[in-house]
Enzyme design. Structure first.
Site, PDB file in Angstrom:
ATOM      1  N   PHE A  67     -12.755   6.679  -3.751  1.00 50.12           N
ATOM      2  CA  PHE A  67     -13.000   5.252  -3.552  1.00 50.12           C
ATOM      3  C   PHE A  67     -14.424   4.936  -3.145  1.00 50.12           C
ATOM      4  O   PHE A  67     -14.897   3.812  -3.347  1.00 50.12           O
ATOM      5  CB  PHE A  67     -12.028   4.691  -2.496  1.00 50.12           C
ATOM      6  CG  PHE A  67     -12.331   5.123  -1.079  1.00 50.12           C
ATOM      7  CD1 PHE A  67     -13.306   4.506  -0.322  1.00 50.12           C
ATOM      8  CD2 PHE A  67     -11.614   6.164  -0.483  1.00 50.12           C
ATOM      9  CE1 PHE A  67     -13.576   4.895   0.983  1.00 50.12           C
ATOM     10  CE2 PHE A  67     -11.871   6.566   0.815  1.00 50.12           C
ATOM     11  CZ  PHE A  67     -12.858   5.929   1.548  1.00 50.12           C
ATOM     12  N   LYS A 112      -9.627   8.734 -13.937  1.00 49.09           N
ATOM     13  CA  LYS A 112      -8.641   8.230 -12.981  1.00 49.09           C
ATOM     14  C   LYS A 112      -9.386   7.773 -11.740  1.00 49.09           C
ATOM     15  O   LYS A 112      -9.759   8.568 -10.890  1.00 49.09           O
ATOM     16  CB  LYS A 112      -7.636   9.330 -12.622  1.00 49.09           C
ATOM     17  CG  LYS A 112      -6.223   8.824 -12.261  1.00 49.09           C
ATOM     18  CD  LYS A 112      -6.156   7.871 -11.092  1.00 49.09           C
ATOM     19  CE  LYS A 112      -6.332   8.560  -9.753  1.00 49.09           C
ATOM     20  NZ  LYS A 112      -6.148   7.594  -8.602  1.00 49.09           N
ATOM     21  N   GLU A 127      -7.250   3.942  -6.673  1.00 47.02           N
ATOM     22  CA  GLU A 127      -6.493   2.694  -6.744  1.00 47.02           C
ATOM     23  C   GLU A 127      -6.973   1.663  -5.728  1.00 47.02           C
ATOM     24  O   GLU A 127      -6.588   0.489  -5.784  1.00 47.02           O
ATOM     25  CB  GLU A 127      -4.996   2.964  -6.542  1.00 47.02           C
ATOM     26  CG  GLU A 127      -4.599   3.607  -5.235  1.00 47.02           C
ATOM     27  CD  GLU A 127      -4.622   5.132  -5.282  1.00 47.02           C
ATOM     28  OE1 GLU A 127      -3.841   5.749  -4.537  1.00 47.02           O
ATOM     29  OE2 GLU A 127      -5.427   5.706  -6.056  1.00 47.02           O
ATOM     30  N   CYS A 169     -19.872  11.211   1.259  1.00 45.84           N
ATOM     31  CA  CYS A 169     -19.708  12.647   1.486  1.00 45.84           C
ATOM     32  C   CYS A 169     -21.020  13.284   1.936  1.00 45.84           C
ATOM     33  O   CYS A 169     -21.022  14.400   2.447  1.00 45.84           O
ATOM     34  CB  CYS A 169     -19.191  13.335   0.226  1.00 45.84           C
ATOM     35  SG  CYS A 169     -20.355  13.355  -1.141  1.00 45.84           S
ATOM     36  N   GLU A 219     -13.510  15.595   9.246  1.00 42.06           N
ATOM     37  CA  GLU A 219     -14.318  14.637   8.499  1.00 42.06           C
ATOM     38  C   GLU A 219     -13.748  13.246   8.755  1.00 42.06           C
ATOM     39  O   GLU A 219     -12.630  12.933   8.359  1.00 42.06           O
ATOM     40  CB  GLU A 219     -14.298  14.946   6.999  1.00 42.06           C
ATOM     41  CG  GLU A 219     -15.194  14.007   6.207  1.00 42.06           C
ATOM     42  CD  GLU A 219     -15.173  14.278   4.719  1.00 42.06           C
ATOM     43  OE1 GLU A 219     -16.187  13.997   4.060  1.00 42.06           O
ATOM     44  OE2 GLU A 219     -14.147  14.761   4.206  1.00 42.06           O
TER      45      GLU A 219
END
Length: 497
Positions: free
Chosen positions: A150, A174, A177, A282, A382
């Site tokens: 995301f 993909k 969502e 990240c 994380e």
């Protein structure tokens, strides 16, 4: 009424047949803005079949024509990147300037892919043996899957699909969502650029869609970016089904500040790398390692700067936007609670921040914790939010030992004016991407992106020459044309002469 965000299959929108949807929200208002279709098994197979059917023709399309389409996509993207950035801000929450930066960094890979005619060049040796020529070629794999997180709904897919498409593969993307609309926007742009139907497809969904991509025999390779537990699952499942996999996992990035560093510049860098995109990167710096007696002064400078950050709607005049969902916001806040309970000193508290006129947004302001130790959950996990932890060490060696003992190895940075110390650090640190006075060392597109240890599963990094190699496989052809002197039976092993 919230609109439906569909799949993209065979060059056109595809609603699917599952009937399942999930809400998409604007993180700044908390309001539902759309319903994204969640693929059932048959929907996933329909999209994959479109990619499989398109592959033979696209593979045989000339490299010149493929490159022309990629270049046209690049031109259209450059003209309309502001539109894509606004879509990202509306669904992810990051400020508009950050969203524009994301698109620009993704576009670097598109531009790199425009050089595919050079990148795919093989080698040739004439007369390698008497009247025998040898040459090498690289060929596409087939349909490939990209499973995107995301936090970068445009840039991360663009790390992969420009190279995959230019090399002759077909793609099933993909997206998350949580912010699925950017993928559909890019699909429409590909169609306008002249990409044939079925070459680029979008499969919306959740675990059902992901598992089918990992297991379906038609998919030849999987590129994944996300958390480490999911990356491990993706790698194990896809490789067990015979696929090539690059799975980029989580991170706990450290920034070391040595006593000789310019503390003002280091504080600026810590703010930018720790709180940019609300820490949902990240490559975000989540741990600042202060070496020696500079910690008090450095923490004070960071706290002063953190207090000036304007948190608000990313589409307005703000420095930092909301977190992507309410559940994620609450998860990050819980880590701050735990850090305080475990003994960390809370210097800047972003948990109670409110934004005028947007009280239902998913807000959590910049948060600074000092005196953090390696046993605390704010250090070991994380967090993926605007939480910066300060760890104090007495020496460079202790700082290096701390980083190398961490299970993650994605990115790191050192701030110093000592060239010898910097050179030693880049040699000794066990991390895949290193910055020297650069807090977010994301490489340019012609280098490859990827970490070490639990930050990467698979041997191949993203984009650059490693990306080209990932989406192609080598073949060596040895040629000798018929000649009467070659007649006769010889069962011995062939030898060069």
């Amino acid at each position: 009424m919230a609109h439906t965000i569909t799949h993209w299959c065979d060059g056109k929108p595809f609603t699917g047949t599952s009937g399942n949807t999930a809400p998409v929200t604007n993180p700044a208002s908390g309001q539902t803005t759309g319903q994204v279709a969640l693929a059932g098994l048959e929907d996933a197979r329909t999209v994959i079949q479109a990619a499989e059917a398109a592959f033979p023709s696209w593979r045989d399309t000339s490299l010149t024509r493929r490159t022309q389409i990629v270049f046209r996509f690049r031109e259209l993207l450059n003209e309309r990147k502001g539109e894509l950035a606004r879509i990202i801000t509306a669904e992810h929450g990051k400020v508009l300037s950050d969203a524009l930066g994301e698109v620009s960094r993704g576009q670097e890979v598109v531009e790199f892919a425009c050089g595919m005619p050079h990148l795919l060049k093989g080698g040739m040796t004439e007369n390698a043996s008497t009247k025998v020529d040898v040459h090498s070629i690289r060929q596409p794999l087939g349909p490939v899957a990209i499973i995107s997180p995301f936090n970068f709904p445009a840039m991360v897919p663009m790390w992969f699909f420009p190279l995959a498409i230019a090399a002759g593969n077909t793609v099933v993307l993909k997206p998350s969502e949580k912010d699925p609309s950017a993928a559909l926007w890019m699909a429409r742009l590909w169609a306008e650029a002249g990409l044939p139907p079925g070459v680029f497809n979008v499969l919306q969904g959740d675990k059902t869609a992901v598992d089918e991509l990992l297991e379906n025999r038609a998919i030849k390779a999987v590129s994944f970016v996300g958390s480490t537990p999911v990356a491990q699952h993706v790698y194990a499942t896809a490789t067990a089904h015979g696929k090539r996999v690059q799975a980029l996992g989580g991170a706990k990035n450290h920034m070391v500040v040595l006593p000789d560093a310019d503390l003002g510049l280091a504080a600026d860098a810590a703010i930018n790398a720790g709180f940019g995109s609300a820490g949902e990167r990240c490559m975000a710096i989540s741990v600042l390692v202060a070496v020696g007696d500079i910690a008090d002064a450095l923490v004070e400078k960071i706290a002063e700067r953190a207090a000036s950050i304007r948190t608000g709607d990313g589409a307005q005049n703000s420095d930092m936007g909301p977190l992507v969902t309410r559940a994620h916001r609450d998860r990050v806040a819980a880590y701050v609670d735990a850090g305080e309970a475990e003994g960390a000193a809370l210097v800047v508290d972003g948990r109670q921040i409110t934004v005028e006129g947007a009280r239902d947004g998913f807000w959590l302001g910049p948060t600074l914790l000092d005196h953090v130790t390696a046993e605390m959950s704010v250090y070991t996990d994380e967090i993926f939010g605007p939480v910066l932890s300060v760890v104090r060490t007495d020496s460079y060696d202790a700082a290096l030992e701390l980083i190398n003992a961490n299970p993650y190895g994605n990115g790191t940075a050192i701030f110093t004016n000592d060239g010898g110390a910097a050179r030693r650090f880049q040699n000794e640190v066990e991390v895949g991407m290193v910055g020297i006075n650069v807090p977010i060392p994301v490489p340019m597109a012609y280098y490859s992106f990827g970490g070490w240890k639990n930050s990467l599963f698979g041997d191949t990094h993203a984009h650059g020459t490693e990306g080209v190699q990932f989406f192609t496989r080598g073949k060596v052809v040895t040629t000798r044309w018929a000649d009467p002197s070659h007649a006769g039976i010889e069962l011995g092993f062939p030898q060069n002469a």
